[in-house]
Each structure stands twice: as structure tokens, then as C-alpha cells.
Design an enzyme around this catalytic site. Structure first.
Site, PDB file in Angstrom:
ATOM      1  N   ASP A  20       0.740  -0.744  -0.272  1.00  0.00           N
ATOM      2  CA  ASP A  20      -0.042  -0.298  -0.333  1.00  0.00           C
ATOM      3  C   ASP A  20       0.813   1.366  -0.113  1.00  0.00           C
ATOM      4  OD1 ASP A  20      -1.876   1.679   0.096  1.00  0.00           O
ATOM      5  OD2 ASP A  20      -2.815   1.046   2.101  1.00  0.00           O
ATOM      6  N   HIS A 218      -8.283  -2.333   8.268  1.00  0.00           N
ATOM      7  CA  HIS A 218      -7.519  -1.215   7.866  1.00  0.00           C
ATOM      8  C   HIS A 218      -8.169  -0.113   7.908  1.00  0.00           C
ATOM      9  CE1 HIS A 218      -4.410  -0.361   4.698  1.00  0.00           C
ATOM     10  NE2 HIS A 218      -5.779   0.478   3.778  1.00  0.00           N
ATOM     11  N   HIS A 220      -7.307   4.420   7.682  1.00  0.00           N
ATOM     12  CA  HIS A 220      -6.149   5.262   7.896  1.00  0.00           C
ATOM     13  C   HIS A 220      -6.497   7.295   8.523  1.00  0.00           C
ATOM     14  CE1 HIS A 220      -6.927   4.554   2.490  1.00  0.00           C
ATOM     15  NE2 HIS A 220      -5.340   3.809   3.570  1.00  0.00           N
ATOM     16  N   CYS A 251      -4.772   5.894  -0.781  1.00  0.00           N
ATOM     17  CA  CYS A 251      -5.393   4.731  -1.505  1.00  0.00           C
ATOM     18  C   CYS A 251      -5.726   5.949  -3.078  1.00  0.00           C
ATOM     19  CB  CYS A 251      -7.094   5.165  -0.726  1.00  0.00           C
ATOM     20  SG  CYS A 251      -7.900   4.101  -2.434  1.00  0.00           S
ATOM     21  N   ASN A 260      -1.962   6.620   5.712  1.00  0.00           N
ATOM     22  CA  ASN A 260      -2.616   5.540   6.457  1.00  0.00           C
ATOM     23  C   ASN A 260      -2.133   5.506   7.029  1.00  0.00           C
ATOM     24  OD1 ASN A 260      -2.842   2.670   4.418  1.00  0.00           O
ATOM     25  ND2 ASN A 260      -0.726   3.646   3.366  1.00  0.00           N
TER      26      ASN A 260
END
Length: 312
Positions: A20, A218, A220, A251, A260
Site C-alpha cells: 500500500d 484497515h 487511514h 488510496c 495510512n
């Protein structure tokens, strides 16, 4: 469910910077440098790493060397390396390279799924079925991770209700019967709040909890809620948390969703609750510092700005 006053003893951390994070950098990074970063993460005690994605090099040039990176760690038998696969071709490439944990992503939001992979949610679930069928024919055990993107908010449609997540998850579970499955609820835009995270996990666990299903989160940190959301996820059933060293990445298909949750910030918070991660925080900060120096990377971390003598 865990009592608010009795946190779990252990939590798995999945380090996502090599996938990522790296893919958010436009300038191609040297393979040797990526390998050094992954090794530094391993040296800190991290045991689960999303090492990359088996995607078209035209779509994401940064992942063109994923085969070489996986090969560099073929003798690390104690590690759990996972890789994102967008389709059956990617799954076959990952399995041929020795990867034993596949990650498949589908968005709860139709609009985001179209933006992300240019197909409907149902079409993505059809793709998941081809991978699930492939895994059922595997002689060796392979784990499957389903990342449900836009579980809490969509950059195009706004707030996502738990019932919308439930509808997609229900279809996915039927597809994946007989396969060891970990489901990650993903806060793609970083707009989720702790109470929304708690509600989604509570409602969805009431509907789907089973011994064969594990839960992950997950998040951010776009709105500064990354660590708080992760802690609320743990208190409401998540046993795995994704994070990225130095907060690298975000993203690319969700406008404004940069950053993140920094792994080091999350580990510090978990340690405060006496929750074991197996990670040596001072050594991890060394790895995070190295990752923060990568050219073209966008990072954000609170702990890295604190004098080290106060951390240690």
C-alpha cells in the site's frame, strides 16, 4: 465479545508499507532498496507483511519487481507474507512465487468499485469465486484475505451503513465456503469515527461470527482517527490490524485519502494497553525512519517526531 476493560492479550499487525505504501510512490524504487526496507521490518519483529501485489506492471509499475522481492525472502519460513491479487491470473502468479496468503479487494460502494477496478461489485465477486475455486483445488493450505473497501465512507456516495457491508459480506462468505477467511473492514477515506467502527464490527459479528472467520481492520489517518479507530476495532472483535511504517501511502483511487495509520503510533498505543504485538518498537522506528526517506513518499507519524529517549 471483549469487555471494554479487558483488551485482548495479543493482536496481529500486518505491515502494509511494501504494498500500500510503495505503490503510492510514482518514482520507481530500486528493488534492492525495497528488499532492505522489508528486511528492516522483519528485524523489528514484524511477522506479517503485505509484501506487494501481483498486478499488471502497466497499471502499477511500482509492483513490476514483486517476483524478485518475494524470491529474496523465500527462506523466511516463519514469516506470513501476503500479496494482493486482482484476478485469477494474479493469484496464479502469486501462488507460483510461493505466496501462501492471497488478498482480494472489493468495494462495498458500487461507485468506488467502478473507479477502482472498473467493474460492478457483483463482477468483482465473480472474480473472487474464480480465486476461491482455485484455492479449493490447491494441495497446500493457502489463506484468503478479503479486504472490503469503503466499509464506512465512500468518496463518491458518502456514509456507508453496516447493512450495505453485510450484503456484500454475505455474498462473499457463500462464495468462500470451506476456505480459511480473514475479512478486513477498510476505512478507505479515513472518515470513519471510533463509534462507527464499533457499531459496524458489533453488527457484522452478530451476523457472521464463526470459528472459521477472522476479523481485521484497515484504517487511514486522514482525519486523525487512525489509531482510535483501530483500538475500537480491537475492542469489538478485530484480531488483526493493518498499518504502514511512517504512515506511508494511502488510496490512489479515493480523493483526499492520503496517509495510512502509522504502525509505530499504533504499536505504542497497543503497548499502553499491555497488548502484545511481538514488535520491538525501537527497532521498528529504525525501519520507519528508513522508509520515511524513500524519495517521493508521503508520510505522517507522531511517534517519529518524539525524541527517541522519551520513546525508549
Amino acid at each position: 465479545m471483549n469487555s471494554p476493560f479487558h483488551p485482548p492479550k495479543t493482536v496481529d499487525i500486518v505491515e502494509v508499507a511494501p504494498r500500500d505504501g510503495f505503490q503510492s510512490i510514482h518514482e520507481l524504487l530500486p528493488t534492492a532498496g525495497k528488499i532492505q526496507c522489508v528486511q528492516a521490518l522483519i528485524d523489528s519483529g514484524i511477522t506479517r507483511i503485505e509484501i506487494g501485489s501481483f498486478v499488471s506492471s502497466k497499471a502499477i509499475p511500482q509492483m513490476a519487481d514483486i517476483g524478485n522481492i518475494v524470491a529474496a525472502f523465500s527462506d523466511h519460513t516463519g514469516m506470513r507474507f501476503s500479496a494482493l491479487v486482482p484476478n485469477l491470473k494474479g493469484a496464479d502468479r502469486a501462488l507460483a512465487s510461493g505466496i501462501k496468503e492471497l488478498v482480494f479487494v472489493v468495494s462495498v460502494s458500487e461507485t468506488h468499485n467502478q473507479s477502482n477496478v472498473r467493474q460492478s461489485v457483483d463482477s468483482s465477486l465473480d472474480g473472487l469465486k474464480t480465486i476461491a475455486d482455485r484455492l479449493r483445488s490447491e494441495k497446500h493450505s493457502v489463506r484468503l484475505r478479503l479486504d472490503l473497501a469503503t466499509c464506512f465512507d465512500c468518496p463518491y456516495e458518502g456514509e456507508i451503513q453496516w447493512q450495505q457491508v453485510d450484503a456484500v459480506l454475505g455474498k462473499a462468505r457463500n462464495i468462500c465456503k470451506g476456505i480459511e477467511l480473514e475479512v478486513a473492514l477498510c476505512d478507505t477515506t479515513g472518515r470513519a469515527t471510533p463509534y462507527q467502527v464499533a457499531n459496524h464490527f458489533t453488527r457484522l459479528r452478530e451476523r457472521h461470527d464463526s470459528p472459521s472467520l477472522k476479523w481485521a481492520f484497515h484504517g487511514h489517518d486522514t482525519f486523525g482517527m487512525g489509531v482510535a479507530n483501530a483500538l475500537f476495532a480491537v475492542q469489538h472483535g478485530a484480531t488483526t490490524l493493518d498499518a504502514s511504517a511512517a504512515g506511508l501511502g494511502g488510496c490512489p483511487f479515493a480523493p483526499g485519502a492520503t496517509g495510512n495509520t502509522a504502525t509505530e503510533d499504533l504499536i505504542y498505543a497497543l503497548q499502553g494497553g499491555h497488548i502484545q504485538t511481538g514488535v520491538n518498537l525501537p527497532l521498528f522506528l529504525v525501519a520507519a525512519d528508513a522508509i520515511a526517506t524513500l524519495p517521493g513518499g508521503q508520510t505522517a507519524s507522531h511517534l517519529r517526531s518524539v525524541p527517541r529517549e522519551r520513546v525508549n
